[in-house]
Motif scaffolding. Structure first.
Motif, short mmCIF file in Angstrom:
data_model
loop_
_atom_site.label_atom_id
_atom_site.label_comp_id
_atom_site.label_asym_id
_atom_site.label_seq_id
_atom_site.Cartn_x
_atom_site.Cartn_y
_atom_site.Cartn_z
N GLY A 10 -9.72 -5.73 -11.09
CA GLY A 10 -10.07 -4.32 -11.03
C GLY A 10 -9.84 -3.72 -9.65
O GLY A 10 -10.59 -2.83 -9.22
N LEU A 11 -8.79 -4.16 -8.95
CA LEU A 11 -8.47 -3.68 -7.61
C LEU A 11 -7.30 -2.69 -7.68
O LEU A 11 -6.44 -2.78 -8.56
CB LEU A 11 -8.10 -4.84 -6.69
CG LEU A 11 -9.15 -5.95 -6.54
CD1 LEU A 11 -8.56 -7.12 -5.75
CD2 LEU A 11 -10.39 -5.42 -5.85
N GLU A 12 -7.28 -1.75 -6.71
CA GLU A 12 -6.13 -0.84 -6.65
C GLU A 12 -4.89 -1.62 -6.20
O GLU A 12 -5.01 -2.64 -5.52
CB GLU A 12 -6.40 0.31 -5.69
CG GLU A 12 -6.23 0.01 -4.20
CD GLU A 12 -7.42 -0.73 -3.57
OE1 GLU A 12 -7.37 -0.98 -2.35
OE2 GLU A 12 -8.38 -1.04 -4.31
N HIS A 13 -3.75 -1.13 -6.60
CA HIS A 13 -2.52 -1.82 -6.26
C HIS A 13 -2.20 -1.65 -4.78
O HIS A 13 -2.34 -0.58 -4.21
CB HIS A 13 -1.36 -1.34 -7.13
CG HIS A 13 -1.36 -1.96 -8.49
ND1 HIS A 13 -0.22 -2.10 -9.25
CD2 HIS A 13 -2.36 -2.50 -9.24
CE1 HIS A 13 -0.51 -2.69 -10.40
NE2 HIS A 13 -1.82 -2.92 -10.42
N TRP A 14 -1.72 -2.73 -4.20
CA TRP A 14 -1.43 -2.82 -2.78
C TRP A 14 0.05 -2.57 -2.53
O TRP A 14 0.90 -2.99 -3.31
CB TRP A 14 -1.83 -4.23 -2.32
CG TRP A 14 -1.40 -4.70 -0.97
CD1 TRP A 14 -1.78 -4.18 0.23
CD2 TRP A 14 -0.53 -5.79 -0.68
NE1 TRP A 14 -1.21 -4.90 1.26
CE2 TRP A 14 -0.44 -5.90 0.73
CE3 TRP A 14 0.17 -6.70 -1.46
CZ2 TRP A 14 0.33 -6.87 1.36
CZ3 TRP A 14 0.93 -7.68 -0.84
CH2 TRP A 14 1.01 -7.76 0.56
N THR A 15 0.36 -1.87 -1.43
CA THR A 15 1.75 -1.68 -1.05
C THR A 15 2.13 -2.76 -0.04
O THR A 15 1.60 -2.78 1.08
CB THR A 15 1.97 -0.29 -0.42
OG1 THR A 15 1.60 0.71 -1.36
CG2 THR A 15 3.44 -0.11 -0.03
N PRO A 16 3.00 -3.68 -0.41
CA PRO A 16 3.31 -4.80 0.50
C PRO A 16 4.17 -4.36 1.67
O PRO A 16 4.87 -3.33 1.59
CB PRO A 16 4.08 -5.77 -0.40
CG PRO A 16 4.72 -4.89 -1.42
CD PRO A 16 3.75 -3.78 -1.68
N PRO A 17 4.16 -5.11 2.75
CA PRO A 17 5.06 -4.82 3.87
C PRO A 17 6.50 -5.13 3.47
O PRO A 17 6.75 -5.85 2.51
CB PRO A 17 4.57 -5.78 4.96
CG PRO A 17 3.95 -6.93 4.21
CD PRO A 17 3.34 -6.31 2.99
#
Length: 551
Positions: free
Chosen positions: A532-539
């Motif tokens: 249930g976490l927001e999506h992360w923008t990877p480096p």
């Protein structure tokens, strides 16, 4: 993935085609088989061997020509006797197959539904082009970071000779493989006190079979090996399935076993003396200590002082000391620790002078699986430099564990090819460092605790804050962990609960990060959905051409 704890363990079962862990009694027998005291005494080779090993030695001597005069020839009277006439009576049809042995029934009961689920997971792997809905396996230690280079190299260097179509040049490996392994183990990476020679080595189809073999030959059923918890869960099955040897977890009284002090100096052995005494008193005699260095699942290396203290502990109690060095070359730089502990091989320690331990009690297991990213080639090896009695005993069963000639030829060529060997190690370490940094960045973004690592293919992450929802309804923490694992598996991604590694804290999981970048990012996105976490923008990917070959 099966595990055997004391006094209970977590054996995964299946609900709705998904697996989760529930308490189950330990497999394995109790009590030790009585042995011939004369055969068990080995004053010149360190700790003594098992009853099975001494029986194997007797067999070897018979095959070498001793005692052949006592073997009587069978007569040929059967050739002179007629056969009984066939009965015309109707034979009643049996509705049941002939039964298995007690041993066979025991093994069959250990094949839980989890193994079918896990097998189905392996047969449905993720591929962005052909199977985007497949499983992303972040629970097993596969290293895919170098697969492109490896496949190219192996396709171009499969050079078989006529002898490779026979039983080869040895039942216990091959002269070619022994030569390559000696070249490898005598390098600066291992820095041996005494040069490794072919007579010190036995090979087999992976590290697991070698662990199975050494357990059979240095311990009797019902005896045990001590190992600091958490530890690689495969030890339980490798030691217990056939040899019925218990791997006894040693828990630190001052932490969970992942802190730096658990890998440094005498503090690395906190709890060992009491665990040894308790096991002896409970009827499980201890025969060996197992050290995983670099460590699985923690991902750290022991310092020299800790290794020497392990030697002193074994010497004081007359125990064998087994080292699993399967991740020896998978140590990488990280900014979590400015000066991480480098890998020190057991080969680099003068056990007699530094620890008072007979060097014949020290044995090393390693393989091609992890450092070389070749789990499927199935090449494992044991190195025991000062115990010819153990080597002889294991040779009697070694013919059951032969390595394929094709795998032998490929791995030998790789180890002896200096133009590939050193660049491969350097590139693999660089990519492991980058892949670990990616996993760490994801953890930090989501405020997920993790144990700093600089070795191996994995990192321990703390998902215990997510147990609260799963624990609703009066469930225990372990039941909540099982439900959390099920929720993760429902997203077609797999982590491994650290309880399977005897970690004392529910909610901690081992996450493999040595996946190709696209697969790793997809796996992390699926974990976000499960948690249930927001999506992360990877480096962005690394700009260095040295690392950029990894797709």
């Amino acid at each position: 993935m099966a595990c055997c704890a004391t006094p209970s363990c977590f054996i995964p079962e299946v609900t709705s085609s998904l697996c989760f862990a529930v308490p189950s009694p330990c497999p394995g027998g109790s009590g030790s088989a009585s042995g011939d005291a004369t055969w068990r005494e080995t004053p010149d080779s360190g700790a003594s061997l098992s009853k099975a090993a001494t029986d194997c030695l007797r067999t070897l001597r018979i095959h070498d020509g001793e005692g052949l005069d006592t073997v009587s020839a069978t007569n040929s009277s059967n050739d002179q006797q007629g056969h009984a006439s066939t009965s015309a009576a109707v034979v009643e049809t049996s509705h049941q197959p002939a039964p298995l042995s007690r041993r066979g029934d025991s093994h069959a009961s250990k094949h839980t539904p989890f193994w079918d689920t896990f097998d189905a997971m392996l047969s449905n792997p993720y591929c962005p082009e052909t199977n985007p809905g497949g499983f992303i396996n972040m629970g097993i230690a596969n290293n895919s970071l170098m697969s492109a280079e490896l496949l190219t190299y192996l396709r171009n260097h499969l050079d078989l000779e006529p002898i490779d179509l026979t039983y080869g040049s040895s039942l216990y490996g091959s002269t070619r493989l022994f030569r390559a392994l000696c070249h490898h183990l005598n390098s600066a990476e291992f820095n041996p006190v005494h040069a490794v020679e072919p007579r010190h080595i036995l090979t087999g189809p992976g590290a697991g079979p070698m662990l199975d073999q050494i357990a059979e030959h240095i311990a009797d059923p019902g005896e045990g090996f001590l190992c600091a918890a958490p530890y690689y869960n495969g030890f339980d099955a490798d030691f217990a399935t056939r040899s019925q040897v218990r791997c006894v977890p040693v828990f630190s009284p001052d932490g969970d076993g992942t802190e730096p002090s658990s890998f440094a100096g005498p503090s690395a052995l906190r709890g060992f003396a009491s665990a040894y005494s308790s096991s002896q008193a409970s009827g499980v005699p201890i025969r060996a200590v197992v050290v995983c260095n670099p460590h699985n699942p923690v991902g750290r290396c022991y310092d020299r002082a800790a290794l020497v203290h392990y030697g002193r502990f074994a010497a004081e109690r007359g125990l064998h000391l087994i080292f699993d060095e399967i991740y020896a070359l998978s140590v990488f730089p990280t900014d979590d620790d400015a000066e991480p502990q480098r890998f020190i091989s057991a080969l680099a320690i003068d056990w007699q002078n530094e620890a008072g331990l007979h060097p014949g009690s020290v044995h090393i297991i390693t393989s091609a699986s992890k450092d070389w990213g070749m789990n499927g080639l199935r090449i494992g090896m044991l190195v025991s430099q000062h115990n010819p009695r153990l080597i002889s005993a294991m040779k009697s069963t070694g013919k059951l564990y032969m390595v394929s000639s094709a795998a032998d030829a490929l791995f030998s060529h790789l180890l002896l090819d200096e133009s590939f060997y050193k660049p491969f190690i350097a590139l693999n370490r660089a990519r492991l460092s980058w892949a670990y940094a990616l996993a760490r960045a994801w953890c930090r973004h989501h405020a997920i605790g993790y144990v700093a690592s600089n070795a191996g293919h994995f990192v321990l992450i703390d998902l215990s804050p997510h147990l609260a929802v799963a624990a609703a309804g009066g469930r225990t923490e372990h039941e909540a962990e099982a439900l959390l694992w099920r929720r993760i598996l429902e997203r077609q991604v797999c982590l491994t609960p650290a309880s399977n590694y005897h970690h004392p804290t529910p909610g901690v999981f081992r996450m493999t990060f040595s996946l190709k970048r696209d697969e790793m990012l997809e796996g992390l996105a699926r974990l976000e959905d499960a948690l249930g976490l927001e999506h992360w923008t990877p480096p962005p990917p690394p700009s260095s051409p040295f690392v950029q070959q990894h797709k």
